[in-house]
Design a protein around this motif. Structure first.
Motif, PDB file in Angstrom:
ATOM      1  N   GLU A  65       9.687   1.795  -3.350  1.00 44.01           N
ATOM      2  CA  GLU A  65      10.146   3.082  -3.888  1.00 44.01           C
ATOM      3  C   GLU A  65       8.964   4.009  -4.146  1.00 44.01           C
ATOM      4  N   LEU A  66       7.882   3.486  -4.670  1.00 42.96           N
ATOM      5  CA  LEU A  66       6.688   4.300  -4.901  1.00 42.96           C
ATOM      6  C   LEU A  66       6.156   4.832  -3.570  1.00 42.96           C
ATOM      7  N   LEU A  67       6.076   3.982  -2.579  1.00 47.80           N
ATOM      8  CA  LEU A  67       5.601   4.396  -1.253  1.00 47.80           C
ATOM      9  C   LEU A  67       6.523   5.456  -0.663  1.00 47.80           C
ATOM     10  N   ARG A  68       7.818   5.268  -0.807  1.00 49.31           N
ATOM     11  CA  ARG A  68       8.798   6.230  -0.282  1.00 49.31           C
ATOM     12  C   ARG A  68       8.632   7.597  -0.941  1.00 49.31           C
ATOM     13  N   LEU A  69       8.493   7.611  -2.254  1.00 51.34           N
ATOM     14  CA  LEU A  69       8.357   8.877  -2.976  1.00 51.34           C
ATOM     15  C   LEU A  69       7.060   9.595  -2.608  1.00 51.34           C
ATOM     16  N   ILE A  70       5.990   8.849  -2.467  1.00 53.14           N
ATOM     17  CA  ILE A  70       4.721   9.456  -2.049  1.00 53.14           C
ATOM     18  C   ILE A  70       4.872  10.026  -0.642  1.00 53.14           C
ATOM     19  N   ALA A  71       5.534   9.282   0.243  1.00 52.32           N
ATOM     20  CA  ALA A  71       5.720   9.728   1.624  1.00 52.32           C
ATOM     21  C   ALA A  71       6.560  11.001   1.706  1.00 52.32           C
ATOM     22  N   GLU A  72       7.498  11.169   0.795  1.00 50.96           N
ATOM     23  CA  GLU A  72       8.356  12.349   0.806  1.00 50.96           C
ATOM     24  C   GLU A  72       7.641  13.603   0.331  1.00 50.96           C
ATOM     25  N   SER A  73       6.521  13.452  -0.337  1.00 52.39           N
ATOM     26  CA  SER A  73       5.791  14.600  -0.856  1.00 52.39           C
ATOM     27  C   SER A  73       5.147  15.368   0.299  1.00 52.39           C
ATOM     28  N   PRO A  74       5.301  16.681   0.328  1.00 53.87           N
ATOM     29  CA  PRO A  74       4.736  17.469   1.422  1.00 53.87           C
ATOM     30  C   PRO A  74       3.215  17.639   1.333  1.00 53.87           C
ATOM     31  N   LEU A 126      -5.516  12.171  -5.949  1.00 51.99           N
ATOM     32  CA  LEU A 126      -4.365  12.622  -5.173  1.00 51.99           C
ATOM     33  C   LEU A 126      -4.301  11.743  -3.935  1.00 51.99           C
ATOM     34  N   VAL A 127      -3.118  11.201  -3.653  1.00 48.45           N
ATOM     35  CA  VAL A 127      -2.962  10.250  -2.557  1.00 48.45           C
ATOM     36  C   VAL A 127      -1.912  10.726  -1.563  1.00 48.45           C
ATOM     37  N   GLU A 128      -1.959  10.107  -0.392  1.00 49.95           N
ATOM     38  CA  GLU A 128      -0.931  10.313   0.618  1.00 49.95           C
ATOM     39  C   GLU A 128      -0.685   8.990   1.327  1.00 49.95           C
ATOM     40  N   VAL A 129       0.436   8.900   2.004  1.00 49.59           N
ATOM     41  CA  VAL A 129       0.786   7.688   2.745  1.00 49.59           C
ATOM     42  C   VAL A 129       0.044   7.707   4.083  1.00 49.59           C
ATOM     43  N   THR A 130      -0.450   6.555   4.471  1.00 48.66           N
ATOM     44  CA  THR A 130      -1.126   6.411   5.764  1.00 48.66           C
ATOM     45  C   THR A 130      -0.110   6.140   6.864  1.00 48.66           C
ATOM     46  N   ALA A 131      -0.583   6.129   8.088  1.00 50.16           N
ATOM     47  CA  ALA A 131       0.295   5.782   9.210  1.00 50.16           C
ATOM     48  C   ALA A 131       0.847   4.376   9.037  1.00 50.16           C
ATOM     49  N   ALA A 132       0.032   3.467   8.538  1.00 50.78           N
ATOM     50  CA  ALA A 132       0.500   2.096   8.298  1.00 50.78           C
ATOM     51  C   ALA A 132       1.595   2.079   7.231  1.00 50.78           C
ATOM     52  N   GLY A 133       1.444   2.917   6.216  1.00 47.36           N
ATOM     53  CA  GLY A 133       2.462   3.015   5.176  1.00 47.36           C
ATOM     54  C   GLY A 133       3.767   3.547   5.717  1.00 47.36           C
ATOM     55  N   ARG A 134       3.676   4.547   6.568  1.00 44.47           N
ATOM     56  CA  ARG A 134       4.900   5.097   7.177  1.00 44.47           C
ATOM     57  C   ARG A 134       5.572   4.061   8.074  1.00 44.47           C
ATOM     58  N   ALA A 175      -4.050  -0.494   2.421  1.00 47.68           N
ATOM     59  CA  ALA A 175      -4.222   0.707   3.245  1.00 47.68           C
ATOM     60  C   ALA A 175      -2.890   1.366   3.608  1.00 47.68           C
ATOM     61  N   LEU A 176      -1.928   1.288   2.691  1.00 46.95           N
ATOM     62  CA  LEU A 176      -0.647   1.950   2.904  1.00 46.95           C
ATOM     63  C   LEU A 176      -0.653   3.358   2.308  1.00 46.95           C
ATOM     64  N   ILE A 177      -1.546   3.572   1.341  1.00 45.30           N
ATOM     65  CA  ILE A 177      -1.818   4.902   0.816  1.00 45.30           C
ATOM     66  C   ILE A 177      -3.333   5.080   0.795  1.00 45.30           C
ATOM     67  N   ARG A 178      -3.754   6.338   0.802  1.00 46.62           N
ATOM     68  CA  ARG A 178      -5.188   6.598   0.721  1.00 46.62           C
ATOM     69  C   ARG A 178      -5.438   7.758  -0.228  1.00 46.62           C
ATOM     70  N   VAL A 179      -6.607   7.740  -0.836  1.00 48.02           N
ATOM     71  CA  VAL A 179      -7.022   8.819  -1.727  1.00 48.02           C
ATOM     72  C   VAL A 179      -7.528   9.967  -0.866  1.00 48.02           C
ATOM     73  N   VAL A 180      -6.925  11.114  -1.030  1.00 50.53           N
ATOM     74  CA  VAL A 180      -7.302  12.300  -0.279  1.00 50.53           C
ATOM     75  C   VAL A 180      -8.292  13.137  -1.088  1.00 50.53           C
ATOM     76  N   HIS A 181      -8.021  13.244  -2.396  1.00 44.76           N
ATOM     77  CA  HIS A 181      -8.891  13.988  -3.306  1.00 44.76           C
ATOM     78  C   HIS A 181      -9.157  13.101  -4.519  1.00 44.76           C
ATOM     79  N   PRO A 182     -10.379  12.586  -4.651  1.00 43.61           N
ATOM     80  CA  PRO A 182     -10.684  11.718  -5.790  1.00 43.61           C
ATOM     81  C   PRO A 182     -10.513  12.445  -7.124  1.00 43.61           C
ATOM     82  N   ALA A 183     -10.266  11.673  -8.159  1.00 43.93           N
ATOM     83  CA  ALA A 183     -10.151  12.223  -9.510  1.00 43.93           C
ATOM     84  C   ALA A 183     -11.402  13.027  -9.827  1.00 43.93           C
ATOM     85  N   ASN A 184     -11.219  14.092 -10.602  1.00 50.63           N
ATOM     86  CA  ASN A 184     -12.356  14.962 -10.884  1.00 50.63           C
ATOM     87  C   ASN A 184     -12.558  15.237 -12.375  1.00 50.63           C
TER      88      ASN A 184
END
Length: 94
Positions: free
Chosen positions: A9-18, A82-90, A67-76
């Motif tokens: 469910e967490l992976l699905r919700l992250i994947a749905e985020s634009p 900020l994370v997004e789903v990888t191709a493997a996650g999809r 490696a199903l999600i990856r950090v796109v923008h590290p915490a600051n």
């Protein structure tokens, strides 16, 4: 790869985020509080909910380690990673 219900469910919700998202922003969606705001710290429902929230942090870490999600923008210091789903996650969700 087999994921438990919370991880899927967490992976699905992250994947749905634009756009990249704070993964923990979905924790209350997956396990909403089921107790009154004024409930005591030792209320069994609050304790159970807290354990579920902590478990979701563990699932988020596993998704990253696999490696199903990856950090796109590290915490600051002002916001978490900020994370997004990888191709493997999809592929796991397909």
């Amino acid at each position: 790869m087999t994921l438990n219900t919370d991880a899927r469910e967490l992976l699905r919700l992250i994947a749905e985020s634009p756009e990249p998202v704070v993964a923990s922003s979905f924790f209350h969606t997956i396990h909403p509080p089921n107790f009154d705001r004024g409930a005591a710290e030792d209320d069994p429902r609050r304790e159970s909910w807290t354990e579920k929230q902590l478990g979701l942090y563990g699932e988020m870490l596993k998704l990253h380690e696999e490696a199903l999600i990856r950090v796109v923008h590290p915490a600051n210091g002002e916001r978490p990673d900020l994370v997004e789903v990888t191709a493997a996650g999809r592929a796991v969700l397909a």
